[in-house]
Design a protein around this motif. Structure first.
Motif, PDB file in Angstrom:
ATOM      1  N   LEU A 220     -21.721  10.343   1.407  1.00 29.28           N
ATOM      2  CA  LEU A 220     -20.941   9.209   0.905  1.00 29.28           C
ATOM      3  C   LEU A 220     -21.829   8.280   0.081  1.00 29.28           C
ATOM      4  CD1 LEU A 220     -18.943   8.315   4.178  1.00 29.28           C
ATOM      5  CD2 LEU A 220     -18.449  10.081   2.453  1.00 29.28           C
ATOM      6  N   HIS A 221     -21.207   7.306  -0.532  1.00 29.98           N
ATOM      7  CA  HIS A 221     -21.941   6.270  -1.276  1.00 29.98           C
ATOM      8  C   HIS A 221     -22.875   5.508  -0.334  1.00 29.98           C
ATOM      9  CE1 HIS A 221     -22.378   2.587  -3.769  1.00 29.98           C
ATOM     10  NE2 HIS A 221     -22.241   3.444  -4.761  1.00 29.98           N
ATOM     11  N   ASP A 222     -24.005   5.078  -0.880  1.00 23.67           N
ATOM     12  CA  ASP A 222     -25.023   4.396  -0.059  1.00 23.67           C
ATOM     13  C   ASP A 222     -24.547   3.081   0.546  1.00 23.67           C
ATOM     14  OD1 ASP A 222     -26.850   6.401  -0.451  1.00 23.67           O
ATOM     15  OD2 ASP A 222     -27.824   5.432  -2.164  1.00 23.67           O
ATOM     16  N   THR A 223     -23.421   2.568   0.079  1.00 22.54           N
ATOM     17  CA  THR A 223     -22.885   1.342   0.694  1.00 22.54           C
ATOM     18  C   THR A 223     -22.343   1.612   2.101  1.00 22.54           C
ATOM     19  OG1 THR A 223     -20.857   1.793  -0.555  1.00 22.54           O
ATOM     20  CG2 THR A 223     -22.308   0.071  -1.416  1.00 22.54           C
ATOM     21  N   TYR A 224     -22.169   2.881   2.466  1.00 28.15           N
ATOM     22  CA  TYR A 224     -21.676   3.205   3.814  1.00 28.15           C
ATOM     23  C   TYR A 224     -22.832   3.354   4.797  1.00 28.15           C
ATOM     24  CZ  TYR A 224     -16.912   3.813   2.289  1.00 28.15           C
ATOM     25  OH  TYR A 224     -15.646   3.563   1.809  1.00 28.15           O
ATOM     26  N   PRO A 225     -22.626   2.921   6.031  1.00 27.26           N
ATOM     27  CA  PRO A 225     -23.642   3.191   7.057  1.00 27.26           C
ATOM     28  C   PRO A 225     -23.722   4.706   7.307  1.00 27.26           C
ATOM     29  CG  PRO A 225     -21.698   2.114   8.036  1.00 27.26           C
ATOM     30  CD  PRO A 225     -21.490   2.139   6.558  1.00 27.26           C
ATOM     31  N   ASN A 226     -24.919   5.196   7.555  1.00 25.81           N
ATOM     32  CA  ASN A 226     -25.139   6.646   7.758  1.00 25.81           C
ATOM     33  C   ASN A 226     -24.351   7.467   6.743  1.00 25.81           C
ATOM     34  OD1 ASN A 226     -26.500   5.833  10.180  1.00 25.81           O
ATOM     35  ND2 ASN A 226     -24.495   5.692  11.148  1.00 25.81           N
TER      36      ASN A 226
ATOM     37  N   THR B 187     -12.658   3.651   5.659  1.00 19.66           N
ATOM     38  CA  THR B 187     -11.999   2.662   4.805  1.00 19.66           C
ATOM     39  C   THR B 187     -13.021   2.180   3.794  1.00 19.66           C
ATOM     40  OG1 THR B 187     -12.530   0.785   6.239  1.00 19.66           O
ATOM     41  CG2 THR B 187     -10.451   1.932   6.671  1.00 19.66           C
ATOM     42  N   GLY B 188     -12.528   1.572   2.721  1.00 17.32           N
ATOM     43  CA  GLY B 188     -13.452   1.090   1.693  1.00 17.32           C
ATOM     44  C   GLY B 188     -12.696   0.416   0.562  1.00 17.32           C
ATOM     45  N   TRP B 189     -13.430   0.102  -0.483  1.00 18.51           N
ATOM     46  CA  TRP B 189     -12.834  -0.610  -1.619  1.00 18.51           C
ATOM     47  C   TRP B 189     -13.051   0.101  -2.950  1.00 18.51           C
ATOM     48  CZ3 TRP B 189     -16.808  -1.410  -4.888  1.00 18.51           C
ATOM     49  CH2 TRP B 189     -18.092  -1.557  -4.331  1.00 18.51           C
ATOM     50  N   GLY B 190     -13.918   1.114  -2.977  1.00 21.83           N
ATOM     51  CA  GLY B 190     -14.261   1.662  -4.295  1.00 21.83           C
ATOM     52  C   GLY B 190     -14.264   3.175  -4.338  1.00 21.83           C
ATOM     53  N   GLU B 191     -14.089   3.693  -5.553  1.00 21.97           N
ATOM     54  CA  GLU B 191     -14.174   5.130  -5.786  1.00 21.97           C
ATOM     55  C   GLU B 191     -15.623   5.520  -6.057  1.00 21.97           C
ATOM     56  OE1 GLU B 191     -11.485   6.088  -8.988  1.00 21.97           O
ATOM     57  OE2 GLU B 191      -9.717   5.764  -7.716  1.00 21.97           O
ATOM     58  N   PHE B 192     -15.996   6.713  -5.692  1.00 21.29           N
ATOM     59  CA  PHE B 192     -17.358   7.186  -5.956  1.00 21.29           C
ATOM     60  C   PHE B 192     -17.371   8.703  -5.810  1.00 21.29           C
ATOM     61  CE2 PHE B 192     -16.870   6.076  -1.531  1.00 21.29           C
ATOM     62  CZ  PHE B 192     -17.410   7.152  -0.850  1.00 21.29           C
ATOM     63  N   GLU B 193     -18.478   9.307  -6.204  1.00 25.35           N
ATOM     64  CA  GLU B 193     -18.592  10.753  -6.111  1.00 25.35           C
ATOM     65  C   GLU B 193     -19.119  11.153  -4.730  1.00 25.35           C
ATOM     66  OE1 GLU B 193     -19.554  13.838  -9.333  1.00 25.35           O
ATOM     67  OE2 GLU B 193     -21.484  13.205  -8.520  1.00 25.35           O
TER      68      GLU B 193
ATOM     69  N   ASP C 243     -12.906  -6.970   2.821  1.00 30.33           N
ATOM     70  CA  ASP C 243     -12.903  -6.531   1.409  1.00 30.33           C
ATOM     71  C   ASP C 243     -12.437  -5.085   1.258  1.00 30.33           C
ATOM     72  OD1 ASP C 243     -15.246  -5.806   2.792  1.00 30.33           O
ATOM     73  OD2 ASP C 243     -16.361  -5.530   0.920  1.00 30.33           O
ATOM     74  N   HIS C 244     -12.253  -4.375   2.364  1.00 29.79           N
ATOM     75  CA  HIS C 244     -11.771  -2.992   2.249  1.00 29.79           C
ATOM     76  C   HIS C 244     -10.281  -2.984   1.931  1.00 29.79           C
ATOM     77  CE1 HIS C 244     -15.235  -0.882   4.614  1.00 29.79           C
ATOM     78  NE2 HIS C 244     -15.670  -1.704   3.686  1.00 29.79           N
ATOM     79  N   THR C 245      -9.908  -2.119   1.003  1.00 33.13           N
ATOM     80  CA  THR C 245      -8.528  -2.087   0.508  1.00 33.13           C
ATOM     81  C   THR C 245      -7.796  -0.785   0.854  1.00 33.13           C
ATOM     82  OG1 THR C 245      -9.422  -1.248  -1.576  1.00 33.13           O
ATOM     83  CG2 THR C 245      -8.954  -3.625  -1.454  1.00 33.13           C
TER      84      THR C 245
HETATM   85  C1  SLL Z   1     -17.861   1.118  -7.676  1.00 33.15           C
HETATM   86  N1  SLL Z   1     -19.585   2.732  -8.173  1.00 33.15           N
HETATM   87  O1  SLL Z   1     -18.542   0.137  -7.971  1.00 33.15           O
HETATM   88  C2  SLL Z   1     -18.577   2.385  -7.257  1.00 33.15           C
HETATM   89  C3  SLL Z   1     -19.130   2.209  -5.898  1.00 33.15           C
HETATM   90  C4  SLL Z   1     -18.632   2.072  -3.503  1.00 33.15           C
HETATM   91  C5  SLL Z   1     -17.543   1.987  -2.516  1.00 33.15           C
HETATM   92  C6  SLL Z   1     -18.071   2.209  -4.892  1.00 33.15           C
HETATM   93  C7  SLL Z   1     -18.092   0.421   0.750  1.00 33.15           C
HETATM   94  C8  SLL Z   1     -17.585   0.444   2.096  1.00 33.15           C
HETATM   95  C9  SLL Z   1     -18.508  -0.275   3.072  1.00 33.15           C
HETATM   96  C10 SLL Z   1     -17.263   1.071  -0.319  1.00 33.15           C
HETATM   97  O2  SLL Z   1     -16.054   1.138  -0.373  1.00 33.15           O
HETATM   98  N2  SLL Z   1     -18.044   1.514  -1.306  1.00 33.15           N
HETATM   99  O3  SLL Z   1     -18.965  -1.359   2.678  1.00 33.15           O
HETATM  100  O4  SLL Z   1     -18.644   0.212   4.154  1.00 33.15           O
HETATM  101  O5  SLL Z   1     -16.629   1.128  -7.742  1.00 33.15           O
END
Ligand code: SLL
Length: 180
Positions: free
Chosen positions: A72-78, A93-99, A34-36
């Motif tokens: 980083l965003h809490d969706t990332y490990p550590n 790498t990831g899929w979303g923007e965040f602060e 799912d990472h883009t």
């Molecule tokens: C959104 N509020 O929904 C934002 C959150 C989070 C991005 C974006 C995760 C990578 C992983 C990732 O890209 N998080 O799963 O390791 O757009």
């Protein structure tokens, strides 16, 4: 320790991120389908060496910066990443923007408090201001371009210039800063 009253000294920095779209091959071999995007967030010096065209040197901050913490965003490990030597950057790498919270800690002898900056991780190009040459219409609303179109637009850069300001610095810290 003695403060030098009335003196302020500035150190220019840039902070922000670059991002590129993952290729289909990269996405297939990734553990995270799912990472883009692949991105790098960094704090760099905005002082270029006199004999160089390069701005954003990585090495010339360590003499006064001890640590940069990128939260980083809490969706990332550590999600809390401590970087204790240059280059002060995190690539992921990831899929979303965040602060991203960026906390800069100075060398102990500075006696300075840490500072905190915020950067919105930018992955998607502004397709409104940069329509593709062969686009049939300019979108009325900002839209996230398709991965194919985003890849054609090339890497996204989102950087800010700032200056770290030290007021009434300790004498020894002022000497350290001016020696560089
Ligand atoms: C959104 N509020 O929904 C934002 C959150 C989070 C991005 C974006 C995760 C990578 C992983 C990732 O890209 N998080 O799963 O390791 O757009």
């Amino acid at each position: 320790r003695v403060r030098v009253r009335g003196v302020t000294i500035h150190r220019p920095i840039i902070y922000g991120n670059t991002a590129t779209v993952l290729t289909p091959a990269e996405r297939e071999t990734s553990h995270y389908p799912d990472h883009t995007h692949r991105w790098t967030v960094a704090v760099r010096s905005a002082t270029s060496a006199p004999d160089s065209d390069v701005v954003g040197g990585a090495d010339d901050l360590a003499y006064f910066i001890k640590r940069v913490t990128f939260k980083l965003h809490d969706t990332y490990p550590n999600p809390t990443r401590n970087i204790d030597k240059p280059p002060f950057e995190v690539s992921e790498t990831g899929w979303g923007e965040f602060e991203i919270q960026i906390r800069i800690t100075f060398v102990a002898e500075s006696g300075e408090k840490a500072i905190t900056l915020y950067h919105h991780l930018k992955l998607h190009p502004w397709s409104v201001t940069f329509p593709l040459p062969n686009a049939t219409s300019v979108p009325a609303e900002p839209e996230i371009p398709s991965p194919e179109n985003a890849a054609k637009l090339g890497p996204v850069h989102s950087w800010q210039y700032d200056e770290i300001v030290f007021a009434d610095p300790f004498q020894n810290f002022l000497a350290l800063l001016t020696a560089h």
